[in-house]
Design a protein around this motif. Structure first.
Motif, mmCIF file in Angstrom:
data_model
loop_
_atom_site.group_PDB
_atom_site.id
_atom_site.type_symbol
_atom_site.label_atom_id
_atom_site.label_comp_id
_atom_site.label_asym_id
_atom_site.label_seq_id
_atom_site.Cartn_x
_atom_site.Cartn_y
_atom_site.Cartn_z
ATOM 1 N N GLY A 105 -10.630 -12.385 15.344
ATOM 2 C CA GLY A 105 -10.054 -11.429 14.398
ATOM 3 C C GLY A 105 -8.676 -11.872 13.932
ATOM 4 N N LEU A 106 -7.869 -12.269 14.908
ATOM 5 C CA LEU A 106 -6.505 -12.722 14.611
ATOM 6 C C LEU A 106 -6.540 -13.967 13.729
ATOM 7 C CD1 LEU A 106 -3.732 -11.690 15.615
ATOM 8 C CD2 LEU A 106 -3.785 -13.497 17.334
ATOM 9 N N LEU A 107 -7.409 -14.912 14.083
ATOM 10 C CA LEU A 107 -7.527 -16.180 13.384
ATOM 11 C C LEU A 107 -7.967 -15.964 11.935
ATOM 12 C CD1 LEU A 107 -7.132 -18.965 14.755
ATOM 13 C CD2 LEU A 107 -9.618 -19.223 14.665
ATOM 14 N N VAL A 108 -8.984 -15.121 11.767
ATOM 15 C CA VAL A 108 -9.525 -14.861 10.435
ATOM 16 C C VAL A 108 -8.476 -14.151 9.564
ATOM 17 C CG1 VAL A 108 -11.225 -13.466 9.193
ATOM 18 C CG2 VAL A 108 -11.945 -14.856 11.136
ATOM 19 N N ALA A 109 -7.729 -13.207 10.160
ATOM 20 C CA ALA A 109 -6.725 -12.472 9.402
ATOM 21 C C ALA A 109 -5.640 -13.407 8.900
ATOM 22 C CB ALA A 109 -6.124 -11.377 10.281
ATOM 23 N N ILE A 110 -5.149 -14.266 9.781
ATOM 24 C CA ILE A 110 -4.082 -15.204 9.395
ATOM 25 C C ILE A 110 -4.588 -16.179 8.333
ATOM 26 C CG2 ILE A 110 -2.636 -17.097 10.241
ATOM 27 C CD1 ILE A 110 -2.557 -15.545 12.960
ATOM 28 N N SER A 111 -5.817 -16.676 8.545
ATOM 29 C CA SER A 111 -6.380 -17.643 7.609
ATOM 30 C C SER A 111 -6.576 -17.025 6.222
ATOM 31 C CB SER A 111 -7.706 -18.181 8.184
ATOM 32 O OG SER A 111 -8.645 -18.379 7.169
ATOM 33 N N ALA A 112 -6.999 -15.754 6.186
ATOM 34 C CA ALA A 112 -7.206 -15.085 4.893
ATOM 35 C C ALA A 112 -5.887 -14.970 4.135
ATOM 36 C CB ALA A 112 -7.813 -13.708 5.120
ATOM 37 N N GLY A 127 -5.128 -6.944 13.037
ATOM 38 C CA GLY A 127 -5.607 -7.669 11.861
ATOM 39 C C GLY A 127 -5.220 -6.947 10.579
ATOM 40 N N ASP A 128 -5.326 -5.609 10.610
ATOM 41 C CA ASP A 128 -4.985 -4.804 9.444
ATOM 42 C C ASP A 128 -3.498 -4.940 9.116
ATOM 43 O OD1 ASP A 128 -5.739 -2.891 7.414
ATOM 44 O OD2 ASP A 128 -4.613 -1.399 8.564
ATOM 45 N N ALA A 129 -2.682 -4.968 10.176
ATOM 46 C CA ALA A 129 -1.238 -5.100 9.968
ATOM 47 C C ALA A 129 -0.910 -6.443 9.304
ATOM 48 C CB ALA A 129 -0.511 -4.981 11.311
ATOM 49 N N ILE A 130 -1.642 -7.498 9.697
ATOM 50 C CA ILE A 130 -1.404 -8.814 9.106
ATOM 51 C C ILE A 130 -1.895 -8.841 7.662
ATOM 52 C CG2 ILE A 130 -2.080 -11.260 9.222
ATOM 53 C CD1 ILE A 130 -2.324 -10.843 12.304
ATOM 54 N N MET A 131 -3.139 -8.392 7.454
ATOM 55 C CA MET A 131 -3.747 -8.528 6.140
ATOM 56 C C MET A 131 -3.225 -7.525 5.117
ATOM 57 S SD MET A 131 -7.679 -9.591 7.029
ATOM 58 C CE MET A 131 -8.178 -9.837 5.325
ATOM 59 N N GLU A 164 -6.321 -1.308 3.335
ATOM 60 C CA GLU A 164 -7.412 -0.584 3.987
ATOM 61 C C GLU A 164 -6.819 0.152 5.175
ATOM 62 O OE1 GLU A 164 -11.499 -2.486 4.766
ATOM 63 O OE2 GLU A 164 -10.835 -1.950 6.792
ATOM 64 N N ARG A 165 -7.339 1.328 5.440
ATOM 65 C CA ARG A 165 -6.836 2.105 6.568
ATOM 66 C C ARG A 165 -7.987 2.446 7.504
ATOM 67 N NH1 ARG A 165 -2.617 3.480 3.343
ATOM 68 N NH2 ARG A 165 -0.853 2.356 4.248
ATOM 69 N N LEU A 166 -7.672 2.667 8.757
ATOM 70 C CA LEU A 166 -8.663 3.083 9.757
ATOM 71 C C LEU A 166 -9.307 4.396 9.320
ATOM 72 C CD1 LEU A 166 -9.801 2.229 12.498
ATOM 73 C CD2 LEU A 166 -8.005 3.543 13.612
ATOM 74 N N THR A 167 -8.531 5.185 8.571
ATOM 75 C CA THR A 167 -9.022 6.506 8.158
ATOM 76 C C THR A 167 -9.847 6.446 6.875
ATOM 77 O OG1 THR A 167 -6.841 6.801 7.160
ATOM 78 C CG2 THR A 167 -7.249 7.867 9.293
ATOM 79 N N ASP A 168 -9.949 5.262 6.237
ATOM 80 C CA ASP A 168 -10.789 5.141 5.036
ATOM 81 C C ASP A 168 -12.237 5.450 5.411
ATOM 82 O OD1 ASP A 168 -8.569 4.445 3.678
ATOM 83 O OD2 ASP A 168 -9.099 2.334 3.359
ATOM 84 N N VAL A 214 -11.671 -8.906 9.874
ATOM 85 C CA VAL A 214 -11.016 -8.793 11.180
ATOM 86 C C VAL A 214 -12.027 -8.695 12.332
ATOM 87 C CG1 VAL A 214 -9.662 -7.174 12.553
ATOM 88 C CG2 VAL A 214 -8.844 -7.884 10.314
ATOM 89 N N LEU A 215 -13.176 -8.076 12.062
ATOM 90 C CA LEU A 215 -14.183 -7.918 13.126
ATOM 91 C C LEU A 215 -15.282 -8.989 13.031
ATOM 92 C CD1 LEU A 215 -14.495 -4.012 13.156
ATOM 93 C CD2 LEU A 215 -13.171 -5.464 14.697
ATOM 94 N N ALA A 216 -14.943 -10.125 12.452
ATOM 95 C CA ALA A 216 -15.943 -11.182 12.234
ATOM 96 C C ALA A 216 -16.465 -11.770 13.544
ATOM 97 C CB ALA A 216 -15.349 -12.292 11.367
ATOM 98 N N GLY A 217 -15.721 -11.566 14.642
ATOM 99 C CA GLY A 217 -16.169 -12.135 15.918
ATOM 100 C C GLY A 217 -17.168 -11.264 16.664
#
Lengths: 341, 257
Positions: B40-47, B136-140, B146-150, B68-71
């Protein structure tokens, strides 16, 4: 008390256990004896509810094993194949088993001490020697302080000291009034440990009798004599009903005369004796006699089958070695036999 | 302390001890956590790094939770393996005979293993999924929003832990059914990976009803036309697991140990 009635187990065409009926009583060590493949382990697994019988039933202390609310306090079980996860330490293995019954940590530490596992209890069971594995199996069996013990080949892989320890432990547990039921293919071990024997072959009951009775039943009338005057003594002893075999130079085996009669004859004629030993039938021979027809896998030519390894085992006590020696001597002397007509 | 006897709670306690005290299950759990969180961390940074090189339509197509949940797939497989080895480890070593001799009613062992493994998996994967999403959300969120509450996002984040738990249960059940580590893991992978690639490809009519598609419905914010809706998807996947549990119970009760 373990009661087995018409217990039968079939695997397809093959009948592993065939209508076995017997009772194992408390307060004694009962040996469950038979050659490899005789159905001993299968019978024990059925008693413990691990295998379902094709027919018949087995009860422990009056009830089917599975009906006991706390089976570990009724029966302690040691099965031939190790029943331990190789990746878990001995202590954790015991703690996990104890937890199923609400048995406390104190009892776990007690059985660790009792079985001499203190130094290795924190190590993974997969790294244990065969002997340590057996000790862990015995520790598991004792966990619930059970009224009965079922042990499949408990001395397998133990060093002589371990064998003696198990023997004394089992005798002690029986003396406390517990039911002790152990299997073995080693007659010599049974001779030293068991009070009562249940002998099976090819899944069938062959004998169910006290050890002493088995010895009597196959008692032999043979006296071993060591003397420098072998030829003359032979000549003096020979007579109706007396047979003398020259087992080796200076060593005679006499049938049909008691040691007292032989000694008296030697004294009468002024002959020197170095040894005069009445030979008792060994349990090994009695066992081989009983199971001769039931031995499933015969060792090459010697006909002793599953019991052949007996005298070589560390457990083979003096008596067993004696018996094997007598056997060999008798065989070697076959050519030099002098029998009175 | 009550009398010494077997109870469901005590069997569960025993299973909890067993689960903690074997290295392989502990390591596989750690691997599952690392797979979800780390990727998740890796994908977020890479994006974030690739943002400059993305076309406007690419940028518009990015959904944070999907990235973020790609793993999750890797984590699911690992947790299925945890379920498998918690059972087959006993069968291959012979431990199961000691277990069943202590609990001759047998079924309590199945219930206890399911309860302990499901509870442990959910307790580990819910925070992992939540933290992974929030970090991941904080990074991206520097580039996307996007929010958790969406709508649907919280369901997907919690659903990741729910599906992980069900896959672990499936692993336990396959372990009891097949008793062999290799056989059970191969079957698990066949159900989750091979089935959708073969049967799902060539018989599209049944594709949405495969276990893998059903569970995917629940962890997708808006499932496509050719998929089941989220809750029916979860119900079907849970149904598959329940049927398998029934089979395992029958087999455990009847077969020689």
């Amino acid at each position: 008390m373990i009661t087995v009635e018409q217990l039968t187990k079939r695997y397809g065409e093959k009948t592993a256990v065939d209508s076995l009926t017997f009772t194992v009583r408390p307060g004694a060590v009962t040996g469950f004896l038979g050659p490899n493949g005789a159905g001993k382990s299968t019978t024990m697994r059925m008693i413990a509810g691990l295998d379902a019988p094709t027919a018949g039933s087995a009860r422990v202390n009056g009830h089917a094993y599975a009906d006991h609310p706390a089976p570990l306090t009724e029966v302690g079980l040691l099965l031939e194949a190790r029943a331990v996860h190789t990746g878990r330490s001995a202590r954790n293995h015991l703690l996990a088993l104890a937890a199923t019954h609400g048995i406390g940590r104190r009892r776990v530490e007690e059985v660790i001490e009792l079985t001499g596992l203190g130094a290795v209890a924190g190590r993974r069971a997969g790294g244990f020697s065969l002997g340590m594995g057996q000790r862990l199996g015995i520790a598991s069996a004792l966990l619930g302080d059970p009224a009965a013990l079922i042990l499949d080949e408990p001395v397998n892989g133990l060093d002589p000291e371990g064998v003696r320890w198990v023997r004394e432990l089992l005798r002690g547990l029986a003396a406390e009034g517990r039911t002790v039921f152990l299997s073995s293919h080693l007659m010599s071990e049974m001779a030293l440990t068991a009070d009562h024997l249940i002998v099976v072959g090819r899944g069938r009951l062959i004998a169910d009798l006290p050890v002493a009775e088995l010895t009597e039943r196959t008692a032999r009338d043979l006296v071993r004599v060591r003397t420098p005057d072998a030829e003359e003594l032979t000549a003096r002893l020979l007579g109706p009903g007396v047979a003398v075999t020259a087992a080796a130079p200076g060593l005679l085996e006499v049938r049909g005369a008691t040691s007292a009669e032989i000694g008296a004859a030697a004294a009468r004629h002024g002959l020197v004796l170095h040894e005069l030993t009445p030979q008792r039938a060994s349990l090994e021979e009695a066992f081989m006699e009983l199971t001769r027809d039931a031995v499933e896998y015969r060792a090459g030519g010697d006909g002793a089958g599953g019991a052949a390894g007996l005298a070589r085992d560390g457990a083979g006590a003096a008596r067993a070695e004696d018996a094997a020696g007598a056997h060999d001597a008798a065989g070697a002397a076959a050519g030099a036999e002098a029998v009175a007509a | 302390m009550s009398a010494i006897a077997v109870t469901h709670a005590r069997v569960a306690r025993s299973e909890w001890i067993k689960l903690r005290t074997v290295r392989s299950t502990v390591l596989t759990y750690l691997f599952a956590i690392a797979a979800l969180g780390g990727s998740g961390l890796l994908v977020a940074i890479s994006a974030l790094e690739r943002w400059e090189s993305m076309s406007p339509s690419e940028r518009a197509g990015v959904r944070i939770h999907e990235y973020v949940l790609a793993g999750d797939d890797l984590a699911f497989l690992a947790l299925g393996v945890v379920g498998v080895i918690a059972v087959t480890g006993e069968y291959t070593t012979g431990m199961v005979r000691a277990t069943l001799a202590a609990v001759p009613a047998r079924l309590p062992v199945l219930w206890a293993k399911l309860a302990v493994l499901c509870a442990t998996t959910f307790a580990l994967m819910l925070p992992t999924s939540l933290v992974t999403y929030l970090v991941g959300d904080a990074i991206m969120s520097q580039r996307w929003e996007e929010r958790l509450t969406d709508p649907g996002v919280l369901r997907v984040v919690v659903g990741t832990a729910v599906v992980a738990t069900l896959v672990c249960a499936l692993g336990v059940v396959l372990g009891f059914l097949l008793r062999s580590t290799a056989g059970a893991i191969a079957t698990l992978f066949a159900i989750l990976i091979v089935l959708p690639m073969t049967l799902g490809q060539f018989v599209p009519e049944i594709a949405p009803y495969l276990p893998s598609s059903a569970m995917l419905s629940f962890i997708t914010v808006s499932p496509e036309e050719d998929m089941l809706a989220a809750w029916p998807g979860l119900a079907l996947f849970a149904g598959y697991v329940a049927v398998a549990i029934g089979g395992a119970a029958a087999r455990l009760k009847r077969r020689d140990a």
